[in-house]
Scaffold this active site. Structure first.
Site, PDB file in Angstrom:
ATOM      1  N   GLY A 375       0.891  -0.937   0.006  1.00 29.82           N
ATOM      2  CA  GLY A 375       0.165  -0.158  -0.001  1.00 29.82           C
ATOM      3  C   GLY A 375       0.958   0.878   0.182  1.00 29.82           C
ATOM      4  O   GLY A 375       0.923   1.975  -0.897  1.00 29.82           O
ATOM      5  N   GLY A 398      -1.668  -6.453  -0.226  1.00 28.31           N
ATOM      6  CA  GLY A 398      -1.602  -7.991   1.527  1.00 28.31           C
ATOM      7  C   GLY A 398      -1.303  -9.975   0.715  1.00 28.31           C
ATOM      8  O   GLY A 398      -0.335  -9.759   1.610  1.00 28.31           O
TER       9      GLY A 398
END
Ligand code: AMP
Length: 417
Positions: A375, A398
């Protein structure tokens, strides 16, 4: 393994799982279409080769079926525009049989949000007051209905293409389970997925040394598994960001009110010991840019990292540390960057992250392979205009982190088996 380039799509229907979970504003306009653009090479290639497309994705976290807010019809027009062909819409992903049967070569059908059905994720939607017995029964029931749900999707197509790296760490109906309905010749990665898998393999297996990982971000606890796995791989591990202060305090330094996980001090020391035993050089900050409040317009100062006055907090690395980190990075041949060195969202605390980004860009120019992912690091390279100056920026948050932790991603394993 089968590939898009090798496979003969002529007259075939391809079920393509993409990640079109794009952000929308209150008027349902797309605010960032990166994920759609990332899947276009795969979609266009299949059409060019004479196939037809059944495009499937999730969006958001709907709790009901249907859930207007998360309908993929909001993005239908944009997908048509980007693909350059009209796109049909199936407003129930489980009832598209007639539309699929009528699909001709070169035509495209977008299925409604797969997650309108709880079966996609395989997690039952339980009433808040459900008893343990009811929960257990619902969990069992959904595993059965998930099989039926998956089979309906698989029956639509002649082949399965997974181009959704962002959900590769999930064992969902359309990301992994569906692959069992296709033999190895009829399932394959999309181009985006292929690039992501190759980038991960380059830093996990095909390593050119020295290998340096830069781990930033806020907490040790969220990065611990990655750090432990990396200790078996890297030559240098740069620790930056909020994590710095947990290490500094563990080593006896004064950190003022800097972010710190007091229950992770022993863990920090254990990691340093482990690194020593494995001959990994841990590179910690030596100075910090501090602030008297968590704000862009706070008063600031530079101090040694273990000498932060009370009521002040470390917000970024200092200039000495920038030099040390940059030197290590520039001498590396493989580089992995996850997490900013400071609170880069505030313009007054971007300097460290920018210096790291620039050093990575320079190393890359000199032949290093650099992978940036997770991110906030992606936001960082975008903010500093460095996206094209590193080897690869991963689209998977993730999924990338789990791959680096050394886990097998279900979405990848399902295609390979
Ligand atoms: P993560 O999601 O763990 O990668 O953390 C990213 C976040 O860490 C960003 O929002 C940064 O603002 C934050 N961060 C980095 N350095 C610090 C710091 N010294 N103090 C507080 N937050 C930080």
């Amino acid at each position: 393994m089968q590939t898009i380039d090798k496979f003969d799509f002529a007259g075939k229907k391809a079920f393509v799982r993409v990640d079109f979970n794009v952000p929308l504003d209150e008027n349902f306009n797309i605010t960032d279409d990166t994920r759609i653009r990332a899947a276009l090479p795969t979609l266009k290639k299949i059409l060019e080769k004479g196939g037809s497309l059944i495009i499937a994705s999730h969006m958001g976290r709907p709790k009901t079926n249907p859930d207007e807010k998360f309908s993929l019809k909001h993005i239908l027009g944009h997908i048509s525009k980007k693909l350059g062909v009209p796109v049909q819409f199936a407003d129930d992903c489980q009832k598209a049989q007639a539309q699929v049967a009528a699909l001709q070569a070169g035509e495209v059908l977008l299925l409604e949000n797969l997650r309108f059905y709880a079966e996609e994720e395989g997690k039952p939607r339980l009433a808040k007051d459900a008893t343990d017995e009811e929960k257990a029964a619902a969990k069992k029931a959904i595993k059965e209905s998930q099989k039926a749900f998956t089979k309906v999707l698989a029956d639509y197509a002649d082949c399965y293409v997974n181009d959704a790296f962002g959900t590769a760490h999930r064992s969902h109906a359309s990301t992994a389970l569906i692959a069992d309905y296709f033999d190895t010749d009829h399932k394959m990665f999309g181009f985006l997925m292929e690039k992501e898998v190759m980038a991960v393999e380059k830093v996990m297996k095909d390593i050119n040394r020295p290998f340096t990982a830069i781990m930033g971000g806020s907490k040790v606890s969220s990065k611990i598994e990655i750090i432990e796995n990396l200790l078996d791989k890297v030559d240098n591990l740069i620790i930056a960001g909020g994590m710095t202060y947990t290490f500094t305090k563990a080593l006896g330094g004064k950190i003022g009110i800097s972010i710190c996980e007091d229950d992770k001090l022993d863990l920090a020391l254990a990691l340093l010991e482990k690194a020593k035993a494995k001959n990994v050089k841990i590179v910690l900050a030596v100075d910090a840019k501090i602030a008297n409040k968590f704000s862009n317009d706070a008063d600031t100062d530079f101090v040694k990292v273990g000498e932060i006055p009370d009521a002040w907090e470390g917000m970024d690395i200092g200039p000495e540390t920038e030099k040390i980190f940059s030197e290590v990075i520039k001498n590396s041949k493989t580089i992995l960057w996850n997490g900013p060195t400071g609170v880069f969202e505030f313009d007054n605390f971007t300097s460290g992250s920018r210096a790291v980004g620039n050093a990575i860009a320079e190393a890359t120019k000199n032949g290093a392979f650099s992978l940036v992912g997770g991110g906030d690091s992606v936001a960082c390279v975008n903010k500093f205009g460095l996206t094209d100056k590193v080897s690869y920026v991963s689209t998977g948050g993730g999924a990338l982190l789990e791959a680096i932790e050394g886990k097998t991603l279900p979405g990848i394993a399902a295609i390979k088996k």
